[in-house]
Design an enzyme around this catalytic site. Structure first.
Site, short mmCIF file in Angstrom:
data_model
loop_
_atom_site.label_atom_id
_atom_site.label_comp_id
_atom_site.label_asym_id
_atom_site.label_seq_id
_atom_site.Cartn_x
_atom_site.Cartn_y
_atom_site.Cartn_z
CE LYS A 109 43.47 37.75 47.67
NZ LYS A 109 42.31 38.17 46.95
C1 PLP Z 1 41.24 36.80 47.03
C2 PLP Z 1 39.97 36.91 47.73
C3 PLP Z 1 39.35 35.81 48.33
C4 PLP Z 1 39.88 34.40 48.18
O1 PLP Z 1 41.14 34.21 48.74
P1 PLP Z 1 41.94 32.85 48.46
O2 PLP Z 1 43.04 32.88 49.47
O3 PLP Z 1 42.43 32.89 47.05
O4 PLP Z 1 41.00 31.72 48.71
C5 PLP Z 1 38.19 36.01 49.05
N1 PLP Z 1 37.64 37.23 49.16
C6 PLP Z 1 38.18 38.31 48.58
C7 PLP Z 1 37.55 39.65 48.76
C8 PLP Z 1 39.36 38.19 47.83
O5 PLP Z 1 39.88 39.27 47.23
#
Ligand code: PLP
Length: 383
Positions: free
Chosen positions: A180
């Site tokens: 992210k």
């Molecule tokens: C990455 C992601 C998640 C999960 O996030 P984590 O922090 O890895 O648990 C959930 N929803 C979306 C849309 C994502 O892109």
């Protein structure tokens, strides 16, 4: 090799982690509280609660929203699988709706069609950082008396109608996974404007404990805690939060840099009629967590061929966002979503990270154009 993504981490984050370790307080404590206050302040939400990742954030959001056994929650299939899993965790059924082919975000018309008397909530994803139409979904939720929960895993730093994502609704969940825009290794945050949700989220992430470790540690009278409900260990550590505080200071700059690279992609590819680019509507600002393009029917190369040819030139790409209903874990639902399936099969995510040198962006673009042009020559005939 040009990677698809890379977290932007510097000496600042390393120093912050180092300093935190030497304070002797390494799990949830003062740094977590500071990160929460700064994140709430950044987004404009009243409160923020830090947790171990966005999946646990979504799980807790489902619980405080009152979603449980036998309920239905509408969400996109075209999302990372954690979106649907958070619904499944509480015994509810994820009901997959189609997405809009140009924003990859939930299709309002299809969502409304999928509302039944069991529907309790809509889980709205701001896919790869592009804000979804929060106002339209919020109005729909009011009309049908549903909860709106935002999966903003990818959307830290994006904004909608002049306000940062995180400030618009009752429960907004963020991720700080390295894929992210800002990262704490793993990590998550829930923003809310409701004090009752805030209090309950803080309980649930720490075993349902009535007193947190820090309050007990700092008290000069003895305190015995109670565990007021069955909670979870979904804490973020102070080491992660210290890194997060430094990352948050850079978030607007990172988003700005990402947007410059996205603008270069836009400029170079906008004339190609078989490529569909991400588009921001008026009042929407994406952080471009990912830059995904769609190769139309008349593309001279298939999506997979395109990815392989780029890889041959040392450029990493990824296929489009997954469709959860086609994963083994959800195949038993046995549904078809032609728009989402086509989008997954024909889209490609291009490299985008900070700092990505201009010459690398140009190399990616020139390689893409070369691949597409070579194949466009009518002399190329398949045997
Ligand atoms: C990455 C992601 C998640 C999960 O996030 P984590 O922090 O890895 O648990 C959930 N929803 C979306 C849309 C994502 O892109």
């Amino acid at each position: 090799m040009i990677p698809i993504a890379k977290p932007y981490l510097t000496e600042d984050e390393a120093q912050a982690a180092y300093d935190t370790i030497l304070t002797g307080w390494i799990t949830q404590g003062p740094r977590v509280q500071e990160f929460e206050e700064k994140f709430a302040n950044y987004t404009g939400a009243n409160y923020a609660v830090a947790v171990s990742n966005c999946t646990t954030a979504l799980h807790l959001a489902m619980i405080v929203a009152g979603i449980g056994l036998g309920d239905e929650v509408i969400c996109p299939s075209m999302s990372y699988i954690a979106t649907a899993n958070s619904i499944t965790y509480v015994g509810a059924l994820p009901v997959f709706a189609e997405v809009n082919p140009s924003s990859y975000n939930l299709d309002l018309v299809d969502v409304e069609k999928k509302i039944t008397n069991k529907t309790k909530a809509i889980l709205l994803v701001h896919q790869i950082g592009m804000p979804a139409d929060i106002d339209a979904f919020s109005a729909l939720c009011k009309r049908y008396n549903l909860k709106l929960i935002e999966d903003a895993a990818c959307a830290a730093g994006s904004s909608y109608k002049g306000k940062k994502i995180g400030s618009h609704s009752e429960l907004v969940c963020f991720s700080f996974h390295p894929r992210k825009v800002i990262s704490t290794g793993d990590g998550g945050m829930i923003t809310t404007n409701r004090k009752d949700y805030y209090e309950r989220l803080k309980l649930l992430r720490q075993h349902g404990m009535s007193v947190n470790d820090r309050t007990r540690h700092e008290s000069n009278t003895i305190i015995f805690e109670d565990h007021v409900e069955v909670g979870y260990n979904y804490r973020m550590t102070d080491i992660q939060a210290a890194v997060g505080i430094k990352q948050l200071e850079k978030l607007d700059w990172i988003v700005n840099e990402r947007r410059k690279i996205a603008a270069m992609y836009h400029e170079a590819l906008k004339e190609i009629d078989f490529i569909r680019l991400p588009t921001e509507q008026e009042g929407y600002t994406s952080n471009y967590q990912s830059f995904s393009i769609y190769l139309g029917q008349n593309s001279p190369v298939s999506r997979n061929e395109f990815m392989q040819l780029l890889l041959d030139k040392g450029i990493a790409t990824r296929r489009g966002i997954m469709t959860t209903h086609r994963e083994t874990a959800y195949k038993n639902l046995n549904i078809n979503l032609p728009v989402s399936e086509d989008l997954q099969d024909r889209s490609v995510i291009l490299p985008l990270y900070v700092p990505m040198p201009e010459k690398e962006v140009n190399y990616v673009l020139n390689s893409m154009l070369e691949i597409l042009k070579v194949k466009q020559r009518p002399v190329v005939v398949d045997a």
